[in-house]
Design a protein around this motif. Structure first.
Motif, mmCIF file in Angstrom:
data_model
loop_
_atom_site.group_PDB
_atom_site.id
_atom_site.type_symbol
_atom_site.label_atom_id
_atom_site.label_comp_id
_atom_site.label_asym_id
_atom_site.label_seq_id
_atom_site.Cartn_x
_atom_site.Cartn_y
_atom_site.Cartn_z
ATOM 1 N N GLY A 82 -13.293 -40.177 19.893
ATOM 2 C CA GLY A 82 -12.353 -40.706 20.869
ATOM 3 C C GLY A 82 -10.946 -40.243 20.564
ATOM 4 O O GLY A 82 -10.720 -39.390 19.692
ATOM 5 N N VAL A 83 -10.014 -40.814 21.292
ATOM 6 C CA VAL A 83 -8.600 -40.471 21.140
ATOM 7 C C VAL A 83 -7.919 -41.581 20.355
ATOM 8 O O VAL A 83 -7.990 -42.754 20.744
ATOM 9 N N PRO A 84 -7.251 -41.275 19.243
ATOM 10 C CA PRO A 84 -6.576 -42.332 18.481
ATOM 11 C C PRO A 84 -5.405 -42.904 19.263
ATOM 12 O O PRO A 84 -4.792 -42.222 20.082
ATOM 13 N N ARG A 85 -5.098 -44.184 19.017
ATOM 14 C CA ARG A 85 -3.987 -44.824 19.719
ATOM 15 C C ARG A 85 -3.082 -45.528 18.720
ATOM 16 O O ARG A 85 -3.524 -46.367 17.920
ATOM 17 N N ALA A 86 -1.811 -45.204 18.785
ATOM 18 C CA ALA A 86 -0.844 -45.723 17.823
ATOM 19 C C ALA A 86 -0.666 -47.227 17.955
ATOM 20 O O ALA A 86 -0.421 -47.924 16.963
ATOM 21 N N ASP A 87 -0.773 -47.773 19.174
ATOM 22 C CA ASP A 87 -0.543 -49.206 19.348
ATOM 23 C C ASP A 87 -1.611 -50.041 18.680
ATOM 24 O O ASP A 87 -1.350 -51.168 18.241
ATOM 25 N N ALA A 88 -2.819 -49.511 18.572
ATOM 26 C CA ALA A 88 -3.907 -50.270 17.962
ATOM 27 C C ALA A 88 -4.114 -49.913 16.492
ATOM 28 O O ALA A 88 -4.460 -50.770 15.679
ATOM 29 N N GLN A 89 -3.926 -48.637 16.154
ATOM 30 C CA GLN A 89 -4.254 -48.170 14.806
ATOM 31 C C GLN A 89 -3.029 -47.877 13.954
ATOM 32 O O GLN A 89 -3.168 -47.675 12.746
ATOM 33 N N GLY A 90 -1.869 -47.834 14.545
ATOM 34 C CA GLY A 90 -0.658 -47.525 13.799
ATOM 35 C C GLY A 90 -0.435 -46.019 13.710
ATOM 36 O O GLY A 90 -1.373 -45.227 13.822
ATOM 37 N N TRP A 91 0.831 -45.638 13.507
ATOM 38 C CA TRP A 91 1.162 -44.224 13.465
ATOM 39 C C TRP A 91 0.554 -43.519 12.265
ATOM 40 O O TRP A 91 0.152 -42.353 12.350
ATOM 41 N N MET A 92 0.452 -44.206 11.136
ATOM 42 C CA MET A 92 -0.112 -43.570 9.949
ATOM 43 C C MET A 92 -1.585 -43.234 10.167
ATOM 44 O O MET A 92 -2.047 -42.127 9.843
ATOM 45 N N ARG A 93 -2.322 -44.209 10.737
ATOM 46 C CA ARG A 93 -3.738 -43.972 11.012
ATOM 47 C C ARG A 93 -3.904 -42.880 12.065
ATOM 48 O O ARG A 93 -4.769 -42.006 11.937
ATOM 49 N N LEU A 94 -3.076 -42.924 13.115
ATOM 50 C CA LEU A 94 -3.147 -41.879 14.136
ATOM 51 C C LEU A 94 -2.906 -40.506 13.505
ATOM 52 O O LEU A 94 -3.632 -39.546 13.785
ATOM 53 N N GLY A 95 -1.885 -40.427 12.669
ATOM 54 C CA GLY A 95 -1.576 -39.152 12.031
ATOM 55 C C GLY A 95 -2.707 -38.640 11.166
ATOM 56 O O GLY A 95 -3.000 -37.439 11.155
ATOM 57 N N SER A 96 -3.360 -39.553 10.447
ATOM 58 C CA SER A 96 -4.465 -39.121 9.582
ATOM 59 C C SER A 96 -5.661 -38.638 10.396
ATOM 60 O O SER A 96 -6.350 -37.689 10.003
ATOM 61 N N ILE A 97 -5.911 -39.292 11.548
ATOM 62 C CA ILE A 97 -7.029 -38.866 12.397
ATOM 63 C C ILE A 97 -6.759 -37.479 12.971
ATOM 64 O O ILE A 97 -7.626 -36.588 12.927
ATOM 65 N N LEU A 123 -7.242 -34.483 23.563
ATOM 66 C CA LEU A 123 -6.896 -33.958 22.241
ATOM 67 C C LEU A 123 -6.212 -32.606 22.353
ATOM 68 O O LEU A 123 -5.268 -32.306 21.619
ATOM 69 N N GLY A 124 -6.677 -31.790 23.296
ATOM 70 C CA GLY A 124 -6.063 -30.488 23.467
ATOM 71 C C GLY A 124 -4.680 -30.571 24.069
ATOM 72 O O GLY A 124 -3.734 -29.921 23.593
ATOM 73 N N ALA A 125 -4.519 -31.368 25.124
ATOM 74 C CA ALA A 125 -3.250 -31.423 25.849
ATOM 75 C C ALA A 125 -2.166 -32.150 25.068
ATOM 76 O O ALA A 125 -0.993 -31.756 25.098
ATOM 77 N N VAL A 126 -2.523 -33.234 24.391
ATOM 78 C CA VAL A 126 -1.520 -34.071 23.725
ATOM 79 C C VAL A 126 -1.278 -33.641 22.273
ATOM 80 O O VAL A 126 -0.144 -33.652 21.795
ATOM 81 N N PHE A 127 -2.357 -33.249 21.590
ATOM 82 C CA PHE A 127 -2.236 -32.989 20.151
ATOM 83 C C PHE A 127 -2.522 -31.535 19.768
ATOM 84 O O PHE A 127 -2.513 -31.205 18.585
ATOM 85 N N ASN A 128 -2.813 -30.680 20.749
ATOM 86 C CA ASN A 128 -3.126 -29.275 20.481
ATOM 87 C C ASN A 128 -4.281 -29.136 19.485
ATOM 88 O O ASN A 128 -4.259 -28.283 18.588
ATOM 89 N N VAL A 129 -5.293 -29.980 19.646
ATOM 90 C CA VAL A 129 -6.503 -29.909 18.830
ATOM 91 C C VAL A 129 -7.573 -29.172 19.629
ATOM 92 O O VAL A 129 -7.849 -29.517 20.778
ATOM 93 N N ARG A 130 -8.161 -28.152 19.030
ATOM 94 C CA ARG A 130 -9.206 -27.379 19.701
ATOM 95 C C ARG A 130 -10.575 -28.019 19.454
ATOM 96 O O ARG A 130 -10.938 -28.317 18.327
ATOM 97 N N THR A 131 -11.334 -28.255 20.503
ATOM 98 C CA THR A 131 -12.719 -28.687 20.345
ATOM 99 C C THR A 131 -13.632 -27.530 20.719
ATOM 100 O O THR A 131 -13.372 -26.801 21.678
#
Length: 363
Positions: A82-97, A123-131
């Motif tokens: 899924g897509v990590p979310r800062a409001d639920a998981q926090g920025w540190m957790r989002l960054g690690s994912i 993931l591609g559009a927001v974080f530039n992660v290739r799947t």
């Protein structure tokens, strides 16, 4: 070049109630149809399996929390659930994912698979992660068995609004419950069942305020969950960025109309049913608008759903397709199960569309 099935598959597991746990158990059943043994290992235990991680004969399928071992592994598929979310998981957790996904992108011995096109696109559009591929999550075979019709004289009826999953803030149950209470007030005999555990349970119980129409059932086994779905008219959940939503599929297969947010990977399950067996909740979460959608959903007749592409065998075939294309082009499969081997090209096409044809580790 010829290539055999992996001798074994190692899958990192997850929670008992929720996506990753269900994913691992379902995938185990799928690989069993190919005659391939599977071991499910807790994420914390993956790092201690050095020999398996290095072995080219063992296929590793790693959930997000286990991706950190990818640089030390061969023949590995990492999964973005899924897509990590800062409001639920926090920025540190989002960054690690996101860092773990980026790590998978950089590892020559690994591929990154998303569980929906929504997840891959975000993931591609927001974080530039290739799947490298999309393989839909499988449902447990138990949930794909059609619900029997009760005898007319039995008096049994579907009188529940049901939720199954973790009781966490991201599911927006605190916004759904007031609307369900309004719906129950105008619909005699209607009840709500919430199945799962999590930090929001106390808050939700306080909102229910002792109303016996709200039932909290903890974490029953799969047979009990399936029976509850067969007593339910409507299934609800509210995570706006749901990666796929396997519970939506299981509920649809068991005869429920589903109400989900108007976004997320769940929309890919049955887009042709939107407006019928699939009803879309407003992203405003306006109480009156939510009640209107739920009211309409109660009147909507259920429509049978085709489940073949979400079967455990289809998902396992998709992962074997990713594995095959990653290792080399032009592979001839030599499997233990001839019938399953013959089916793999169709399963690859069905469950593994969008695979990149890049080369990986040599054998």
């Amino acid at each position: 070049m010829t290539h055999a099935y992996p001798d074994r598959v190692l899958i990192s597991g997850g929670r008992e109630v929720g996506g990753v746990g269900s994913f691992a158990e379902s995938l185990r059943a799928g690989f069993a149809e190919y005659g391939i043994p599977v071991e499910i290992v807790p994420p914390a235990g993956v790092a201690s399996r050095g020999a398996d991680l290095r072995s080219p004969r063992v296929l590793k399928i790693l959930s997000t929390s286990a991706v950190f071992v990818a640089p030390f592994a061969r023949r590995t598929i990492c999964v973005a659930h899924g897509v990590p979310r800062a409001d639920a998981q926090g920025w540190m957790r989002l960054g690690s994912i996101i860092a773990s996904f980026k790590l998978a992108n950089r590892c020559r011995g690994a591929q990154l698979v998303a569980v929906s096109h929504y997840t891959a696109a975000t993931l591609g559009a927001v974080f530039n992660v290739r799947t490298d591929a999309v393989v839909y999550n499988p449902a447990k075979p138990l949930y794909l068995e059609p619900a029997p019709e009760p005898p007319p004289e039995s008096g049994e009826d579907r009188r529940y609004v049901t939720y199954v999953g973790r009781l966490i803030r991201a599911k927006n149950l605190h916004r759904i419950l007031p609307a369900v209470r309004d719906l129950m007030d105008e619909t005699p005999g209607l009840r709500m069942c919430l199945i799962g555990a999590g930090e929001e349970r106390a808050t939700l119980e306080a909102m229910a305020a002792g109303d016996p129409r709200f039932e909290f059932h903890g974490t029953p086994d799969d047979v009990q969950v399936r029976e509850q779905l067969r007593r339910s008219r409507l299934f609800v959940s509210g995570n706006e960025v749901e990666g796929f939503g396997i519970a939506y599929l299981e509920a649809l297969a068991q005869g429920c109309v589903v109400a989900m947010p108007a976004c997320g990977g769940g929309l890919e399950i049955a887009p042709g049913m939107v407006g019928r067996a699939v009803q879309l909740l407003p992203l405003s979460w306006d109480r009156a608008e939510v009640v209107a959608v739920l009211r309409h959903a109660l009147r909507e007749p259920w429509t049978p759903i085709a489940t073949e592409r979400f079967s455990a065998a289809a998902a396992a075939g998709g992962y074997l397709g990713v594995d095959a294309r990653f290792l080399a082009d032009g592979i001839v499969w030599r499997g233990r199960n001839a019938e399953a081997t013959a089916a793999i090209p169709a399963l690859e096409e069905q469950a593994g569309r969008g695979l990149s044809r890049r080369r990986g580790i040599s054998q």
